[in-house]
Motif scaffolding. Structure first.
Motif, PDB file in Angstrom:
ATOM      1  N   PHE A 194      43.942  37.257  50.917  1.00 53.79           N
ATOM      2  CA  PHE A 194      44.518  38.373  49.930  1.00 53.79           C
ATOM      3  C   PHE A 194      45.980  38.379  49.933  1.00 53.79           C
ATOM      4  CE2 PHE A 194      40.313  39.785  50.132  1.00 53.79           C
ATOM      5  CZ  PHE A 194      40.070  40.665  49.377  1.00 53.79           C
ATOM      6  N   GLY A 195      46.683  37.330  50.633  1.00 59.38           N
ATOM      7  CA  GLY A 195      48.101  37.369  50.678  1.00 59.38           C
ATOM      8  C   GLY A 195      48.969  38.580  51.149  1.00 59.38           C
ATOM      9  N   PHE A 196      48.316  39.039  52.202  1.00 51.85           N
ATOM     10  CA  PHE A 196      48.876  39.903  53.145  1.00 51.85           C
ATOM     11  C   PHE A 196      50.476  40.107  53.345  1.00 51.85           C
ATOM     12  CE2 PHE A 196      45.512  43.131  54.896  1.00 51.85           C
ATOM     13  CZ  PHE A 196      44.779  42.924  53.738  1.00 51.85           C
ATOM     14  N   ARG A 197      50.946  40.701  53.329  1.00 49.59           N
ATOM     15  CA  ARG A 197      52.743  40.677  53.792  1.00 49.59           C
ATOM     16  C   ARG A 197      52.734  40.642  55.356  1.00 49.59           C
ATOM     17  NH1 ARG A 197      54.288  45.458  49.618  1.00 49.59           N
ATOM     18  NH2 ARG A 197      52.043  46.013  50.421  1.00 49.59           N
ATOM     19  N   PRO A 198      53.700  40.241  55.876  1.00 47.51           N
ATOM     20  CA  PRO A 198      53.868  39.884  57.315  1.00 47.51           C
ATOM     21  C   PRO A 198      53.456  41.374  58.055  1.00 47.51           C
ATOM     22  CG  PRO A 198      55.617  38.669  56.398  1.00 47.51           C
ATOM     23  CD  PRO A 198      54.770  39.426  55.068  1.00 47.51           C
ATOM     24  N   VAL A 199      54.137  42.569  57.452  1.00 50.72           N
ATOM     25  CA  VAL A 199      53.973  43.910  58.063  1.00 50.72           C
ATOM     26  C   VAL A 199      52.430  44.171  58.329  1.00 50.72           C
ATOM     27  CG1 VAL A 199      54.299  45.314  56.292  1.00 50.72           C
ATOM     28  CG2 VAL A 199      54.959  46.026  58.399  1.00 50.72           C
ATOM     29  N   GLU A 200      51.613  43.738  57.009  1.00 50.46           N
ATOM     30  CA  GLU A 200      50.436  44.245  57.149  1.00 50.46           C
ATOM     31  C   GLU A 200      49.646  43.147  58.086  1.00 50.46           C
ATOM     32  OE1 GLU A 200      49.667  45.356  52.306  1.00 50.46           O
ATOM     33  OE2 GLU A 200      49.876  43.464  52.752  1.00 50.46           O
ATOM     34  N   ILE A 201      50.040  41.983  58.285  1.00 48.46           N
ATOM     35  CA  ILE A 201      49.100  41.194  59.278  1.00 48.46           C
ATOM     36  C   ILE A 201      49.623  41.664  60.705  1.00 48.46           C
ATOM     37  CG2 ILE A 201      49.465  39.015  60.456  1.00 48.46           C
ATOM     38  CD1 ILE A 201      48.187  38.543  57.754  1.00 48.46           C
ATOM     39  N   CYS A 202      50.897  42.110  60.864  1.00 49.83           N
ATOM     40  CA  CYS A 202      51.030  42.589  62.190  1.00 49.83           C
ATOM     41  C   CYS A 202      50.268  44.104  62.459  1.00 49.83           C
ATOM     42  CB  CYS A 202      52.748  43.072  62.167  1.00 49.83           C
ATOM     43  SG  CYS A 202      53.773  41.756  62.154  1.00 49.83           S
ATOM     44  N   ILE A 203      50.144  44.778  61.215  1.00 53.50           N
ATOM     45  CA  ILE A 203      49.154  45.920  61.399  1.00 53.50           C
ATOM     46  C   ILE A 203      47.802  45.413  62.110  1.00 53.50           C
ATOM     47  CG2 ILE A 203      48.107  47.949  60.430  1.00 53.50           C
ATOM     48  CD1 ILE A 203      50.854  48.195  58.860  1.00 53.50           C
TER      49      ILE A 203
END
Length: 124
Positions: free
Chosen positions: A47-56
Motif C-alpha cells: 500500500f506504500g505506507f510512509r515511514p511514520v505509518e510503518i513505525c506506528i
C-alpha cells in the motif's frame, strides 16, 4: 548482585533468544500474532505506507507481542509458584493478564483500520 544475575552482555542475549524460542514453542496465540504481523507489514509495503505509518505499525505489533509474552510469563510464574493448584486469585491474575493482551490486540486492530483505511482513501 545475586548469583542468578547475568554477568555479561552475550549471556543476556542468549537468555532472551531462549525466551523467544520458549514462547514461540509454547504459545499458539503468539505464533498467530507473528503471522498476522508479517502479513500486515507486507500489505503496508504494498500500500506504500510512509515511514511514520510503518513505525506506528511496528510499535503496535510490538505492543501486542510484548503483552502476549508478559501474559505467558505471568502464567508460567503463577503455575510454578502454586504448583498448578486452583486459586481464585491466580485465576484472576491470569484473566487480567489475558485481558491486557485483548486490549492490546483490540487497539492494534483499530490502529490498523485507521491506517489501512487512510491508505485506501488515498488510492481512490
Amino acid at each position: 548482585m545475586t548469583k542468578f544475575k547475568t554477568k555479561n552482555f552475550n549471556a543476556s542475549f542468549k537468555h532472551a533468544r531462549k525466551g523467544m524460542r520458549l514462547v514461540l514453542k509454547s504459545e499458539h496465540n503468539i505464533r498467530v500474532h507473528m503471522v498476522l504481523a508479517v502479513i500486515v507489514l507486507f500489505l503496508a509495503l504494498i500500500f506504500g505506507f510512509r515511514p511514520v505509518e510503518i513505525c506506528i505499525l511496528l510499535l503496535t505489533i510490538g505492543m501486542v507481542i510484548i503483552a502476549e509474552m508478559m501474559n505467558t510469563a505471568i502464567e508460567f510464574a503463577l503455575d510454578a509458584t502454586f504448583r498448578n493448584k486452583y486459586s481464585v486469585l491466580v485465576g484472576m491474575a491470569k484473566d487480567i493478564s489475558a485481558g491486557a493482551v485483548m486490549v492490546a490486540s483490540f487497539l492494534s486492530v483499530v490502529i490498523g483500520i485507521i491506517l489501512f483505511g487512510q491508505a485506501l482513501i488515498r488510492m481512490f
